[in-house]
Write an enzyme that holds these catalytic residues in place. Structure first.
Site, PDB file in Angstrom:
ATOM      1  N   ARG A  88     -10.463  79.923  56.329  1.00 44.72           N
ATOM      2  CA  ARG A  88     -11.135  79.850  57.648  1.00 44.72           C
ATOM      3  C   ARG A  88     -11.258  81.285  58.165  1.00 44.72           C
ATOM      4  NH1 ARG A  88      -9.814  75.541  62.111  1.00 44.72           N
ATOM      5  NH2 ARG A  88     -11.979  75.990  62.644  1.00 44.72           N
ATOM      6  N   ASP A 240      -8.727  82.433  69.326  1.00 40.75           N
ATOM      7  CA  ASP A 240      -8.538  82.586  67.875  1.00 40.75           C
ATOM      8  C   ASP A 240      -8.475  84.049  67.465  1.00 40.75           C
ATOM      9  OD1 ASP A 240      -9.918  79.821  68.257  1.00 40.75           O
ATOM     10  OD2 ASP A 240      -8.885  79.801  66.326  1.00 40.75           O
TER      11      ASP A 240
HETATM   12  O1  MRU Z   1     -11.339  74.942  65.155  1.00 40.49           O
HETATM   13  P1  MRU Z   1      -9.952  74.855  65.710  1.00 40.49           P
HETATM   14  O2  MRU Z   1      -9.582  73.507  66.191  1.00 40.49           O
HETATM   15  O3  MRU Z   1      -8.932  75.451  64.776  1.00 40.49           O
HETATM   16  O4  MRU Z   1     -10.011  75.798  66.986  1.00 40.49           O
HETATM   17  C1  MRU Z   1      -8.858  76.005  67.751  1.00 40.49           C
HETATM   18  C2  MRU Z   1      -9.107  76.798  68.970  1.00 40.49           C
HETATM   19  O5  MRU Z   1     -10.201  77.243  69.245  1.00 40.49           O
HETATM   20  C3  MRU Z   1      -7.906  77.104  69.837  1.00 40.49           C
HETATM   21  O6  MRU Z   1      -8.298  77.274  71.175  1.00 40.49           O
HETATM   22  C4  MRU Z   1      -7.246  78.397  69.339  1.00 40.49           C
HETATM   23  O7  MRU Z   1      -6.979  78.331  67.986  1.00 40.49           O
HETATM   24  C5  MRU Z   1      -6.033  78.710  70.076  1.00 40.49           C
HETATM   25  S1  MRU Z   1      -4.693  77.733  69.521  1.00 40.49           S
HETATM   26  C6  MRU Z   1      -3.323  78.029  70.392  1.00 40.49           C
END
Ligand code: MRU
Length: 356
Positions: A88, A240
């Site tokens: 990812r 992220d």
């Molecule tokens: O695609 P995802 O569900 O992995 O995205 C997660 C997010 O955007 C969260 O807000 C981010 O990872 C922060 S987690 C504490």
């Protein structure tokens, strides 16, 4: 945090296997799944059985442990680390955890490597729990201030799932909320559904329900009118990847919420552990934005009357769709960053003041 009254973490290591809560099945089915090989770990990250920046970092760290168990060989380990990083692209915690593990393991002899890898992966998870707890203690002050002034329920909007399910425990955006609730402060959470994968509806609302925190799911487009009508006191979201200038890359739709918050004078905070800071990239256009399968838009999943999970198509068969998973909120729209070390301005000066 709790599921049906029992305390869980999102990931642990037992009998040479990674144990995870399969998040693709929540909230309909609670399934603890075993990841037995490095391939299993990479796949779990890709198909989002585990997701959320800190949790995919921890899964990658334990994934390298599985790689060593499978084949104690340096080129196999290197290939595993590259495949994990590629699984990812946007959340920086993934690369951060893999780099940290590989640095720790560099030059270690084959007899010691497994124990050292396992200890380091465990240290990463323990550290994240501590970081998220401190984010909660620091962010609590913001909620307390609003509560003291308002003397009534504090309404908080959050986007996606930056809850404990996205971390190891506590969450980032939700940690101040859990701390406030535990202190007896009345809170209510507006939960953005978060299309297309519905992390808000499926995960955030679920975990808040389990902790008995009042919450209401709204479509991603509802926040604006609620802000205009005074129904939201505060926004807290996760991230992220946070650039050193304070720009924040988070789940698609975060930017529009921040614009709306600015227009309505509502504080917009971003909660993050330091493992989410990218000190290298200076220009947000250089952040790799993950583009996922358009099927995540064109199909929806839910349970039928027999409680079986089913997937149905909702788009015209001939239509094209674009599925960008993240967007960037510029620092100027962010009221502050809530970190494990304190709250700072979303700027290089702010971040460097906390993280020398
Ligand atoms: O695609 P995802 O569900 O992995 O995205 C997660 C997010 O955007 C969260 O807000 C981010 O990872 C922060 S987690 C504490």
């Amino acid at each position: 945090m709790k599921i049906e009254g029992k305390n869980y973490r999102t990931i642990w290591f037992e009998n040479n296997e990674i144990k995870i809560i399969d998040q693709t099945k929540l909230p309909h089915k609670f399934i603890i799944k075993s990841l037995k090989t490095i391939k299993d770990a990479i796949n779990a990250i890709k198909i989002m059985e585990v997701r959320g920046a800190p949790l995919i970092g921890a899964t990658a760290a334990f994934g390298l442990v599985l790689s060593i168990i499978e084949k104690n060989d340096s080129s196999f380990l290197k290939k595993s680390s590259e495949d994990l990083i590629a699984s990812r692209p946007t959340a920086i915690n993934l690369r951060w955890a893999v780099d940290r593990m590989m640095k720790k393991l560099s030059g270690v002899n084959n007899n010691d490597i497994l124990k050292i890898a396992l200890d380091e992966a465990k240290a990463i998870t323990e550290e994240d729990v501590g970081f998220c707890k401190n984010i909660g203690i620091n962010g609590l002050k913001i909620i307390e201030k609003i509560y003291q002034k308002k003397k009534d329920v504090v309404n908080i909007l959050t986007h996606c799932n930056a809850g404990w399910l996205a971390t190891i425990d506590w969450g980032t955006a939700t940690s101040p909320i859990y701390h406030a609730h535990q202190k007896g402060i009345k809170v209510h959470v507006w939960v953005d559904e978060t299309r297309p994968r519905n992390q808000g509806a499926n995960l955030t609302s679920y975990e808040l329900n389990e902790e008995k925190i009042p919450n209401t799911i709204i479509t991603d487009n509802t926040g604006g009118i609620l802000m205009q009508r005074g129904k939201i006191d505060l926004c807290i979201v996760g991230t992220d990847r946070t650039l050193s200038n304070g720009d924040v890359c988070n789940k698609i739709g975060t930017y529009l919420k921040a614009l709306s918050a600015k227009d309505n004078n509502i504080p917009f905070y971003v909660a993050l552990p330091s493992s989410t800071i990218d000190w290298n990239i200076k220009d947000h256009n250089k952040i790799p934005i993950e583009e996922r399968n358009p099927e995540e838009l064109s199909h929806v999943e839910g349970v039928d009357e027999h409680n079986n999970i089913r997937k149905v198509r909702i788009y015209p068969q001939k239509s094209k769709s674009l599925n960008l998973a993240f967007d960037v909120t510029p620092a100027k729209l962010v009221t502050g960053l809530i970190t494990e070390k304190g709250i700072c301005e979303a700027s290089e000066q702010g971040l460097k003041g906390l993280f020398k």
